[in-house]
Design a protein around this motif. Structure first.
Motif, mmCIF file in Angstrom:
data_model
loop_
_atom_site.group_PDB
_atom_site.id
_atom_site.type_symbol
_atom_site.label_atom_id
_atom_site.label_comp_id
_atom_site.label_asym_id
_atom_site.label_seq_id
_atom_site.Cartn_x
_atom_site.Cartn_y
_atom_site.Cartn_z
ATOM 1 N N ASP A 19 -10.331 56.602 19.702
ATOM 2 C CA ASP A 19 -9.129 56.830 18.920
ATOM 3 C C ASP A 19 -8.878 55.767 17.868
ATOM 4 N N ASN A 20 -9.454 54.590 18.036
ATOM 5 C CA ASN A 20 -9.187 53.481 17.128
ATOM 6 C C ASN A 20 -10.479 52.976 16.485
ATOM 7 N N PRO A 21 -10.405 52.424 15.268
ATOM 8 C CA PRO A 21 -11.605 51.888 14.621
ATOM 9 C C PRO A 21 -12.174 50.719 15.413
ATOM 10 N N ALA A 22 -13.500 50.532 15.314
ATOM 11 C CA ALA A 22 -14.133 49.382 15.967
ATOM 12 C C ALA A 22 -13.634 48.099 15.314
ATOM 13 N N SER A 23 -13.279 47.109 16.138
ATOM 14 C CA SER A 23 -12.716 45.864 15.607
ATOM 15 C C SER A 23 -13.645 44.670 15.784
ATOM 16 N N THR A 24 -14.716 44.839 16.572
ATOM 17 C CA THR A 24 -15.600 43.698 16.851
ATOM 18 C C THR A 24 -17.049 43.989 16.488
ATOM 19 N N ALA A 25 -17.281 45.023 15.676
ATOM 20 C CA ALA A 25 -18.656 45.357 15.289
ATOM 21 C C ALA A 25 -18.660 45.903 13.867
ATOM 22 N N VAL A 26 -19.823 45.816 13.230
ATOM 23 C CA VAL A 26 -19.984 46.378 11.895
ATOM 24 C C VAL A 26 -20.407 47.829 12.028
ATOM 25 N N VAL A 27 -19.642 48.732 11.464
ATOM 26 C CA VAL A 27 -19.932 50.167 11.543
ATOM 27 C C VAL A 27 -20.252 50.671 10.146
ATOM 28 N N ASP A 28 -21.449 51.218 9.968
ATOM 29 C CA ASP A 28 -21.853 51.711 8.656
ATOM 30 C C ASP A 28 -21.256 53.068 8.328
ATOM 31 N N CYS A 29 -21.084 53.888 9.336
ATOM 32 C CA CYS A 29 -20.551 55.225 9.096
ATOM 33 C C CYS A 29 -19.779 55.690 10.326
ATOM 34 N N SER A 30 -18.643 56.313 10.104
ATOM 35 C CA SER A 30 -17.827 56.826 11.205
ATOM 36 C C SER A 30 -17.411 58.254 10.878
ATOM 37 N N ILE A 31 -17.644 59.175 11.808
ATOM 38 C CA ILE A 31 -17.246 60.571 11.639
ATOM 39 C C ILE A 31 -16.001 60.789 12.478
ATOM 40 N N LYS A 32 -14.899 61.110 11.813
ATOM 41 C CA LYS A 32 -13.610 61.155 12.499
ATOM 42 C C LYS A 32 -12.887 62.457 12.204
ATOM 43 N N PHE A 33 -12.094 62.863 13.171
ATOM 44 C CA PHE A 33 -11.187 63.996 13.006
ATOM 45 C C PHE A 33 -10.057 63.580 12.074
ATOM 46 N N ASP A 34 -9.665 64.450 11.150
ATOM 47 C CA ASP A 34 -8.602 64.124 10.201
ATOM 48 C C ASP A 34 -7.253 64.277 10.898
ATOM 49 N N ASN A 35 -6.831 63.211 11.558
ATOM 50 C CA ASN A 35 -5.621 63.278 12.373
ATOM 51 C C ASN A 35 -4.347 63.404 11.552
ATOM 52 N N LEU A 36 -4.319 62.808 10.371
ATOM 53 C CA LEU A 36 -3.151 62.953 9.502
ATOM 54 C C LEU A 36 -2.953 64.420 9.132
ATOM 55 N N LYS A 37 -4.037 65.070 8.761
ATOM 56 C CA LYS A 37 -3.970 66.487 8.396
ATOM 57 C C LYS A 37 -3.617 67.344 9.600
#
Length: 206
Positions: free
Chosen positions: A1-19
């Motif tokens: 549910d939350n972005p990674a805070s302790t690692a480098v992420v090149d790409c993240s596929i996420k559900f558009d929760n705002l929409k």
């Protein structure tokens, strides 16, 4: 549910929760317009835990749409994303307003089932089309919630198609590894609306 805070992420596929939150609110507004001839009524939003980016964005989207309609009375209560707490929160609202509620929104299906239980216990569980029906919209698309939708008790579910994440991730890996093409840092996955096909009732005068 939350972005990674302790690692480098090149790409993240996420559900558009705002929409997701926006679509849920829009569906409720449409149902209120069909019921009363204009967007008005009392809407309860049993929102999720604000520590979760997912539920926070869904609440933000829902609030942004509802803010456009001054004749809609919006009641917000924390369900913390838990079934029992969501049931208790809605039960308290039902008692406070003597069952005078036009719509209920819960941002996720499992706590939404707690809201459904609260409605059933209060004797407020009627299908779409019944004059006593309370508009009911949730998010995600879990099997138990879809069953209620198919039976005509839910007005809509904003569906998160979990099966699509794998193919989308593979596409990005192929693009990056085998084609040498850069990939976007974040990809918002599309939403799907599942809605009842039953006709809404006309309602009481406000």
């Amino acid at each position: 549910d939350n972005p990674a805070s302790t690692a480098v992420v090149d790409c993240s596929i996420k559900f558009d929760n705002l929409k997701c939150g926006e679509m849920a609110a829009e569906r409720i507004v449409e149902a209120l317009e069909a019921k009363y001839g204009s967007p008005k009524g009392r809407v309860v939003n049993v929102y999720g835990a604000m520590s979760s980016e997912c539920w926070r964005l869904r609440k933000d989207g829902f609030d942004a749409v509802m803010a456009k309609y001054p004749d809609i009375e919006k009641i917000e209560v924390p369900g913390e994303g838990e079934r029992s707490k969501s049931q208790e929160a809605l039960t308290n609202v039902i008692a406070k307003y003597d069952k005078e509620i036009d719509a209920v929104h819960c941002p996720s299906d499992d706590p939404g089932l707690g809201c459904a239980e609260a409605m059933q216990i209060a004797g407020m569980w009627y299908p779409v089309g019944d004059e006593n029906h309370v508009i009911f919209v949730t998010g995600d698309g879990e099997p138990d919630a879809v069953k209620y939708l198919q039976e005509g008790y839910y007005d809509a579910i904003i569906v998160e198609d979990a099966y699509a994440y794998g193919p989308m991730a593979v596409d990005m890996l192929v693009q990056y590894i085998f084609k040498g093409e850069p990939c976007s840092s974040k990809i918002n996955k599309p939403r799907t609306l599942m809605a009842s096909t039953r006709s809404p009732p006309t309602g009481r005068n406000l």
